[in-house]
Write a protein that holds these residues in place. Sequence first.
Motif, short mmCIF file in Angstrom:
data_model
loop_
_atom_site.label_atom_id
_atom_site.label_comp_id
_atom_site.label_asym_id
_atom_site.label_seq_id
_atom_site.Cartn_x
_atom_site.Cartn_y
_atom_site.Cartn_z
N ARG A 73 0.89 -0.95 -0.04
CA ARG A 73 0.18 -0.10 -0.54
C ARG A 73 0.97 1.13 -0.14
NH1 ARG A 73 -2.20 -4.18 0.03
NH2 ARG A 73 -2.30 -3.63 -2.36
N LEU A 74 2.00 1.10 0.75
CA LEU A 74 2.98 2.46 0.71
C LEU A 74 3.44 2.12 -0.93
CD1 LEU A 74 4.70 4.58 2.19
CD2 LEU A 74 6.24 3.39 2.83
N LEU A 75 3.77 1.57 -1.27
CA LEU A 75 4.57 1.97 -2.69
C LEU A 75 3.14 1.83 -3.63
CD1 LEU A 75 6.48 -1.96 -2.70
CD2 LEU A 75 7.29 0.73 -2.68
N GLU A 76 2.65 1.78 -3.88
CA GLU A 76 1.02 2.17 -4.30
C GLU A 76 1.41 3.57 -3.99
OE1 GLU A 76 -1.61 -1.32 -4.48
OE2 GLU A 76 -2.38 -0.14 -3.43
N ARG A 77 1.32 4.38 -2.82
CA ARG A 77 0.85 5.65 -2.46
C ARG A 77 2.14 6.64 -2.90
NH1 ARG A 77 -0.78 3.43 2.77
NH2 ARG A 77 1.49 4.55 3.45
N LEU A 78 3.06 5.87 -3.24
CA LEU A 78 4.26 6.39 -3.57
C LEU A 78 4.44 6.56 -4.60
CD1 LEU A 78 7.15 4.79 -1.12
CD2 LEU A 78 5.99 7.38 -1.02
N GLN A 79 3.65 6.09 -5.49
CA GLN A 79 3.76 6.01 -7.45
C GLN A 79 2.36 6.70 -7.57
OE1 GLN A 79 3.74 1.58 -8.79
NE2 GLN A 79 6.22 2.07 -8.95
N ALA A 80 1.66 7.13 -6.88
CA ALA A 80 0.60 7.64 -6.74
C ALA A 80 0.31 9.10 -7.06
CB ALA A 80 -0.54 7.14 -6.47
N LYS A 81 1.71 9.28 -6.58
CA LYS A 81 2.20 10.77 -5.92
C LYS A 81 3.85 11.23 -6.59
CE LYS A 81 2.47 10.55 -1.67
NZ LYS A 81 2.61 10.42 -0.15
N GLY A 82 4.08 10.12 -8.02
CA GLY A 82 5.02 10.12 -8.71
C GLY A 82 6.04 10.48 -7.36
N THR A 83 6.40 9.79 -7.00
CA THR A 83 7.44 9.35 -6.41
C THR A 83 8.55 8.75 -6.96
OG1 THR A 83 6.46 9.59 -4.29
CG2 THR A 83 8.99 8.58 -4.08
N PRO A 84 10.13 9.28 -7.26
CA PRO A 84 10.91 8.43 -7.88
C PRO A 84 11.49 7.31 -6.88
CG PRO A 84 12.24 10.60 -7.19
CD PRO A 84 10.31 10.70 -6.83
N ILE A 85 11.05 6.85 -6.56
CA ILE A 85 11.31 4.96 -6.29
C ILE A 85 11.48 3.96 -7.14
CG2 ILE A 85 9.35 4.56 -5.41
CD1 ILE A 85 10.27 3.18 -3.54
N GLN A 86 12.70 3.18 -7.48
CA GLN A 86 12.90 2.28 -8.98
C GLN A 86 13.17 1.40 -8.44
OE1 GLN A 86 15.90 4.98 -8.52
NE2 GLN A 86 15.70 5.36 -11.12
N ALA A 87 13.17 0.83 -6.60
CA ALA A 87 13.20 -0.68 -6.16
C ALA A 87 12.53 -0.71 -4.59
CB ALA A 87 15.03 -0.75 -6.38
N PHE A 88 12.36 -1.84 -4.38
CA PHE A 88 12.38 -1.76 -2.85
C PHE A 88 13.81 -3.53 -2.48
CE2 PHE A 88 9.19 -2.40 0.35
CZ PHE A 88 9.29 -4.09 0.94
N GLY A 89 14.10 -2.75 -1.34
CA GLY A 89 15.12 -4.03 -0.78
C GLY A 89 14.34 -4.81 0.72
N ILE A 90 15.07 -5.79 0.06
CA ILE A 90 14.11 -6.96 1.49
C ILE A 90 15.37 -7.55 2.22
CG2 ILE A 90 12.96 -8.81 1.57
CD1 ILE A 90 11.45 -9.31 -1.37
N GLN A 91 15.38 -6.94 3.13
CA GLN A 91 16.40 -7.27 4.12
C GLN A 91 16.58 -9.02 4.54
OE1 GLN A 91 16.92 -5.62 7.75
NE2 GLN A 91 15.86 -3.40 6.84
N SER A 92 15.79 -9.69 4.59
CA SER A 92 15.90 -11.42 4.57
C SER A 92 16.25 -11.70 5.87
CB SER A 92 16.64 -11.31 3.44
OG SER A 92 15.28 -11.07 2.45
N HIS A 93 16.55 -11.17 6.92
CA HIS A 93 17.06 -11.63 8.02
C HIS A 93 16.20 -12.84 8.09
CE1 HIS A 93 20.10 -8.09 8.70
NE2 HIS A 93 19.21 -7.47 8.18
N LEU A 94 17.00 -14.01 8.35
CA LEU A 94 16.33 -15.69 8.09
C LEU A 94 16.22 -16.19 9.31
CD1 LEU A 94 16.46 -16.86 4.64
CD2 LEU A 94 14.78 -15.29 5.42
#
Length: 385
Positions: free
Chosen positions: A243-264
């Motif tokens: 939902r955060l990514l959708e809100r950011l993209q809707a306002k044109g935020t220049p985000i290009q990637a998602f980092g998944i930390q993956s501490h297993l």
Amino acid sequence: MAIQSRLGRRRLLQIGIGAAIAGCSSIRQRSRQGFGSHSLSPSALATAGFNSLAQVASRKGFFYGAASDYAMLSSDAQFAARYVENCRILVPENGLKWRALRPSPTEFDFTKTDWLFDFAVKYSLQMRGHTLVWHLSLPRWFSETVNSRNAERHLVHHIESVAGRYAGKVHSWDVVNEAIEVPDGRPDGLRKSPWLEFLGEEYIDLSFRVAAQADPEALRVYNDYGLQYDTSSHAAKRHAALRLLERLQAKGTPIQAFGIQSHLRASETRFNAEKLRQFLRDIASMGLKILITELDVSDQGLPADIEQRDRLVADAYREYLDVVLDEPAVIAVLTWGLSDRYTWLSEFKPREDGLPVRPLPLDENLERKPAWWAIAQAFDNAPLR
Ligand code: G3I
């Protein structure tokens, strides 16, 4: 002794690091020839002289690297050599955080990070930036100095100064780290950080816009943890992140990637491959790249026996990477450390029995563990990027 006194310990370390690495670089050159695109069995990987996780990864178009820092790479020649042998991208574990860079509200200390960037150039490493905006590792003066009136000025100045200094030299920046915390009371799942308190949710969009201006070349990443398991909290966090990514993209935020930390956690059994695949697909469907940014496997709760523990840790790496490397949007995997000699888990997630933890691809003597082979095999089995 004469040599020691004349050159001094530091010079010997530099020679040591250079000599140790030179040997490894030749191994890297030898294995650069590659072996076509067919998958190699573990024994074939071994006989093919693959001593480098980065080499196995790059054959399929991935970056592999690990978190490290000035303290280790500048003083431990043997570790530095293994680091350069195995890694293609370096992320400073702590060096680029506010607390490390900001001795005062008006000063920056880039001494150690400049050394790391020079090290990266010398050994042909890409650099990852971690992290421009976070609620932790803030300098002690922060809470006495930053407030709702001046927070934007401090935020913008920091990003412009740090991302601007290394503009053109960074593969990707974790622009904002860990902005989501569920359950933390807010319906949107946003963490009640000082940044949210002073600037509202807009601090996230602002951070990405300033970073885009300061260094247009670096990939701009939102980075977070607690997203991979089939638990209610991880499911809620996946939902809040999307939902955060959708809100950011809707306002044109220049985000290009998602980092998944993956501490297993090797002892965690609540893992649903299809739910994780769907989460990765959902992120990719937004046109975002995906980086596995802080991969490690805690052996808390596992038996003391090292052979059994190492096998269970390797199984956790394999199970996770077999899923995430199938997603075409995944472009890089970094482990949060390379060797058990240096892992945050020793201090932050120690074993109840007090035995040294064993979460990473190399053991404390810099020898390859089953985890190393599991990661290599996962890269070798992955579809070509
Ligand atoms: O450098 C000082 C040293 O001078 C001092 O004597 C010592 C006293 O305790 O502290 C040292 O700083 C420590 C720093 O690591 C370097 O070792 C800090 O106390 C300690 O809080 C810091 O922990 C780091 C933690 O982030 C907080 O910044 C861990 O090494 C680091 O692995 C961890 O990494 C985070 C990622 O940035 C974000 N994702 C989660 C991940 C694990 O928590």
